[in-house]
Motif scaffolding. Structure first.
Motif, short mmCIF file in Angstrom:
data_model
loop_
_atom_site.label_atom_id
_atom_site.label_comp_id
_atom_site.label_asym_id
_atom_site.label_seq_id
_atom_site.Cartn_x
_atom_site.Cartn_y
_atom_site.Cartn_z
N MET A 39 -49.32 11.69 -7.13
CA MET A 39 -48.10 11.57 -7.95
C MET A 39 -47.98 10.13 -8.41
N TYR A 40 -47.71 9.98 -9.71
CA TYR A 40 -47.55 8.66 -10.31
C TYR A 40 -46.09 8.47 -10.72
N GLU A 41 -45.66 7.23 -10.71
CA GLU A 41 -44.26 6.93 -11.05
C GLU A 41 -44.21 5.83 -12.11
N SER A 42 -43.33 6.05 -13.08
CA SER A 42 -43.08 5.05 -14.12
C SER A 42 -41.59 4.77 -14.19
N THR A 43 -41.24 3.54 -14.55
CA THR A 43 -39.84 3.11 -14.53
C THR A 43 -39.49 2.41 -15.83
N THR A 44 -38.33 2.77 -16.38
CA THR A 44 -37.76 2.09 -17.54
C THR A 44 -36.45 1.44 -17.12
N GLU A 201 -35.97 22.26 -14.36
CA GLU A 201 -36.07 22.14 -12.90
C GLU A 201 -37.14 21.13 -12.50
N LYS A 202 -38.27 21.16 -13.18
CA LYS A 202 -39.35 20.22 -12.85
C LYS A 202 -38.94 18.79 -13.16
N ILE A 203 -38.24 18.62 -14.29
CA ILE A 203 -37.81 17.27 -14.66
C ILE A 203 -36.77 16.76 -13.68
N ASN A 204 -35.75 17.57 -13.38
CA ASN A 204 -34.68 17.14 -12.48
C ASN A 204 -35.20 16.87 -11.08
N LYS A 205 -36.25 17.59 -10.69
CA LYS A 205 -36.83 17.38 -9.35
C LYS A 205 -37.48 16.02 -9.23
N ASN A 206 -38.10 15.56 -10.29
CA ASN A 206 -38.88 14.31 -10.23
C ASN A 206 -38.19 13.13 -10.91
N LEU A 207 -37.01 13.37 -11.50
CA LEU A 207 -36.29 12.31 -12.21
C LEU A 207 -35.28 11.66 -11.28
N ASP A 208 -35.25 10.35 -11.29
CA ASP A 208 -34.32 9.60 -10.45
C ASP A 208 -33.73 8.46 -11.29
N ILE A 209 -32.41 8.47 -11.44
CA ILE A 209 -31.72 7.46 -12.24
C ILE A 209 -30.73 6.75 -11.32
N VAL A 210 -30.94 5.45 -11.12
CA VAL A 210 -30.11 4.68 -10.19
C VAL A 210 -29.75 3.34 -10.82
N ASP A 215 -22.64 -3.86 -9.63
CA ASP A 215 -21.92 -4.78 -10.52
C ASP A 215 -22.76 -5.24 -11.70
N VAL A 216 -23.99 -4.77 -11.81
CA VAL A 216 -24.88 -5.18 -12.91
C VAL A 216 -25.09 -3.98 -13.83
N PRO A 217 -24.77 -4.11 -15.13
CA PRO A 217 -24.90 -2.96 -16.06
C PRO A 217 -26.35 -2.71 -16.48
N VAL A 218 -27.22 -2.53 -15.49
CA VAL A 218 -28.63 -2.22 -15.75
C VAL A 218 -28.99 -0.98 -14.94
N ILE A 219 -29.63 -0.02 -15.61
CA ILE A 219 -29.98 1.26 -14.98
C ILE A 219 -31.49 1.37 -14.92
N ARG A 220 -31.99 1.85 -13.76
CA ARG A 220 -33.41 2.08 -13.57
C ARG A 220 -33.69 3.58 -13.69
N ILE A 221 -34.54 3.98 -14.63
CA ILE A 221 -34.90 5.38 -14.84
C ILE A 221 -36.31 5.58 -14.30
N ASN A 222 -36.43 6.38 -13.22
CA ASN A 222 -37.71 6.62 -12.57
C ASN A 222 -38.13 8.08 -12.79
N MET A 223 -39.43 8.26 -12.96
CA MET A 223 -39.97 9.61 -13.14
C MET A 223 -41.30 9.71 -12.42
N LYS A 224 -41.46 10.77 -11.64
CA LYS A 224 -42.72 11.02 -10.94
C LYS A 224 -43.42 12.21 -11.58
#
Length: 716
Positions: A39-44, A201-210, A215-224
């Motif tokens: 499994m590979y992970e990329s982050t925006t 379902e596949k996207i929601n299972k591997n998608l992580d948004i944190v 206090d910092v308006p920056v969001i990390r979007i992760n996908m496996k």
């Protein structure tokens, strides 16, 4: 310290097994890693617009983005997770179908590097979410298989293939094939067209948004994903669609707002015009130019009239007083001294001067003439005329002042009539002006908002920004090879150690002297190490014979019974070699063999065999008499007893012995045997019981044990 060493013995003994298990575990882990799908992970990284800080806080950009607000990070995360936005993103990426190359042990998804292309149209959703198989037999033909079916359907590349509920068009990916020199086309493939539900379902299972920080308006979007290109592509597309959706929503809201404001401005303009006409009509009807100015002018005029009235009133009162005074002293006018402050015109002043002059002339004439003199009478006549004229003039002046006073009173009354109904006029005019001001404020406000909305509609920009786009990952996040191998080695280590100790404690053998002393009060007479050569055996047992003598166990005419609990073979070694040792010391011994195992080991004179079944009917007294008779010729008797577990003659001979040696094997005898011997001793009152530990500190190799078991069970 000794206790620690004792506990480490099973570990040290099983060290080869531990090493072997660890090696096998590492090899198994490596084999597993060769076939597991990584499994590979990329982050925006996405920075949200913040109107309180940075560029969006500038007035210019506030005007351009009038609908921006302080973003709540949690709210924006939910927006990114929303099904609507994810579906919009999925429409932009080719995730609805998956093509796999199927191997014997591993199936790999082909994304962008498949030698075949598959397009499908579906008449029913039942044909979706199924893994179809494809066996390419040449560059022109293939065989199609339904899921879990061995029956094939022949097909050709470039021609539609109709199946239940769907039609597929399968072609060769010519550009890809030409770009790869050694591409393998003939192979087994699998493909699946995903429904929206399964894809979500596949996207929601591997998608992580944190959030990076609360206090910092920056969001990390992760996908496996098992395909690194898919993970990078989707997170970038999701961030892009989020910004695009924000701009579209802002433009849509601005456009809707402009249309709404245009209608409201038109309605407000009509109401404002109507209000202006109402004010104009009311002013025309009531002849109002400026209520305040007109009121101030009228008040000033009335005030001036009242001042004039007051002055005239004062003069009028003075004239009235003067007139009353003169009327009271009319017969003696020249003797009066009236106050002419209220009667000060020039004519009256001249008349008074003339009267005073005539009065003076009369006095001069009277000094010469009598009052009846014609000259005196002429002066009197002149004085009379002037006095009468003066009196009449005062009366006329009073009348004139009275008329003026009355006129001023009428004028004031008439002027005050202007204020009749003035509060009502002001009230009506205030209401009309208030209504006008309300419509005017509303009209101005709507025009300002219309201008802002038009600016926002024209400015198609967003202050959300992708600060770190996702890149295609080169290293999988799971499984992590190093960690998996280390964990496998550690699991092999701990598993084998636990297993070794479980086996060790499950066997519960008498491993050392400590175990015996811990479970029994019976002392250990001798501890025999593991002996290999004959020389070692002879030397050791001579030493043990001396030790037994020093402990008071060997005396004249003593009977020494040697026994074991499980099998008579367990103490055969000690019975034979102790007898040899005592004999070598020059002692005259006799061996009583209850098992018949030592029949050929000793001379006939020093050997007695009690293994015959006839002895089973002997009593203790019979054995005792026979032993005493034999012992009269010998110095020491050694009884090679039966196993106690058989319980035929073993306990009987033990009761006849002077000293009882119970042989325990450190590798064979169970720990519970010690307690059993203790109970037997107390129950049967056995005399002078001693333990003998055989194979002290003997830890044979595990491989030796395995080899022995192999010979014992497998080869048979």
């Amino acid at each position: 310290m000794n206790e620690n060493i004792r506990l480490l013995k099973p570990f040290l003994r099983g060290l080869p097994i531990i090493i072997l298990v660890m090696v096998v575990s590492v090899l198994a882990a490596k084999k597993y890693l060769n076939y597991v799908t990584p499994m590979y992970e990329s982050t925006t990284m996405l920075k949200l617009a913040d109107v309180q800080e940075g560029v969006p806080s500038a007035n210019l950009f506030k005007d351009l983005d009038v609908f921006a607000s302080a973003n709540k990070i949690a709210t924006e995360i939910e927006v990114l997770k929303s099904a609507n936005l994810i579906q919009k993103s999925l429409k932009e990426v080719p995730f609805n179908k998956e093509i796999y190359r199927k191997g014997d042990m591993l199936t790999v998804e082909l994304f962008g590097n498949s030698p075949i292309l598959i397009e499908g149209t579906f008449q029913t959703e039942k044909a979706l979410d199924k893994r179809y198989s494809l066996n390419v037999i040449s560059d022109k033909e293939f065989q199609f298989f339904y899921p879990n079916s061995n029956q094939s359907i022949p097909g050709k590349f470039g021609k539609p293939l109709k199946i239940n509920g769907a039609t597929f068009l399968i072609t060769l990916n010519e550009p890809f094939i030409l770009s790869k020199k050694e591409v393998k086309i003939i192979d087994t493939y699998e493909f699946e067209f995903l429904s929206n539900q399964k894809l979500m379902e596949k996207i929601n299972k591997n998608l992580d948004i944190v959030p990076v920080d609360k206090d910092v308006p920056v969001i990390r979007i992760n996908m496996k994903s098992n395909v690194p290109e898919k993970a990078a592509l989707f997170v970038n597309k999701l961030a892009e669609m989020y910004i695009k959706d924000y701009i579209e929503n802002k433009f849509r809201a601005a456009n809707t707002t402009v249309d709404f404001l245009q209608k409201e401005i038109s309605n407000s303009n009509k109401k404002l015009s109507s209000s202006e006409n109402n004010i104009q009509n009311y002013r025309d009807k009531k002849n109002i130019v400026n209520v305040r100015q007109e009121t101030e002018t009228d008040l000033r005029k009335i005030s001036q009239l009242k001042i004039e009235q007051t002055n005239i009133k004062m003069n009028l009162n003075a004239i009235k007083d003067l007139n009353k005074y003169i009327a009271a002293g009319k017969t003696n006018y020249l003797d009066l001294a009236p106050n002419f402050e209220a009667f000060t015109d020039l004519l009256s002043t001249e008349m008074v001067k003339n009267i005073k002059k005539l009065q003076s002339d009369k006095k001069d004439l009277l000094m010469t003439y009598t009052p009846e003199n014609e000259k005196v009478k002429i002066i009197d006549a002149k004085l009379k005329d002037l006095i009468d004229y003066q009196i009449e003039s005062i009366k006329n002046t009073e009348k004139n002042l009275q008329i003026k006073y009355n006129d001023l009173t009428n004028d004031i009354t008439e002027s005050e009539k202007v204020f009749i109904g003035l509060p009502e006029k002001e009230k009506e005019l205030t209401i009309l002006n208030r209504e006008f001001n309300l419509y005017e404020s509303n009209y101005n406000f709507l025009n300002e908002k219309r201008i802002d909305a038009e600016i926002a509609r024209s400015a198609k920009i967003a202050f959300h920004k992708i600060i770190t786009p996702a890149e295609i990952s080169k290293t999988p996040v799971s499984p992590i090879r190093g960690i998996i191998i280390v964990v496998a080695a550690l699991m092999g280590l701990f598993g084998s150690v636990v297993l070794i100790y479980i086996v060790h404690f499950a066997k519960a053998k008498v491993n050392d002297i400590y175990t015996i002393e811990k479970n029994s009060t019976i002392p250990v007479a001798i501890a025999t190490p593991f002996l290999k050569s004959e020389i070692e055996i002879k030397t050791n047992f001579l030493k043990e014979a001396i030790q037994m003598e020093l402990k008071g166990m060997i005396k004249d005419k003593n009977i020494l019974a040697i026994s074991s609990y499980d099998s008579d073979k367990d103490h055969l070694f000690h019975s034979k070699n102790l007898a040899y040792a005592f004999k070598k010391q020059g002692r005259k011994i006799v061996v009583f063999d209850v098992t018949g195992q030592l029949e050929n080991e000793f001379e006939t004179a020093e050997y007695r065999n009690f293994s015959d079944p006839k002895y089973l009917s002997y009593t203790k007294t019979a054995f005792q008499n026979e032993i005493q008779e034999i012992m009269s010729y010998f110095e020491l008797c050694i009884i090679h007893n039966q196993a106690i577990k058989e319980d035929k003659l073993a306990l009987l001979f033990m009761s006849l012995a002077s000293e009882n040696l119970i042989v325990l094997d450190s590798r064979k005898s169970a720990e519970k045997t010690v307690l059993k011997i203790e109970l037997l001793k107390d129950e049967y009152k056995l005399p002078n019981v001693w333990f003998v530990l055989n194979k002290l500190n003997y830890s044979p190799s595990v491989f030796f044990e395995v080899k022995k078991l192999w010979k014992k069970y497998i080869t048979k």
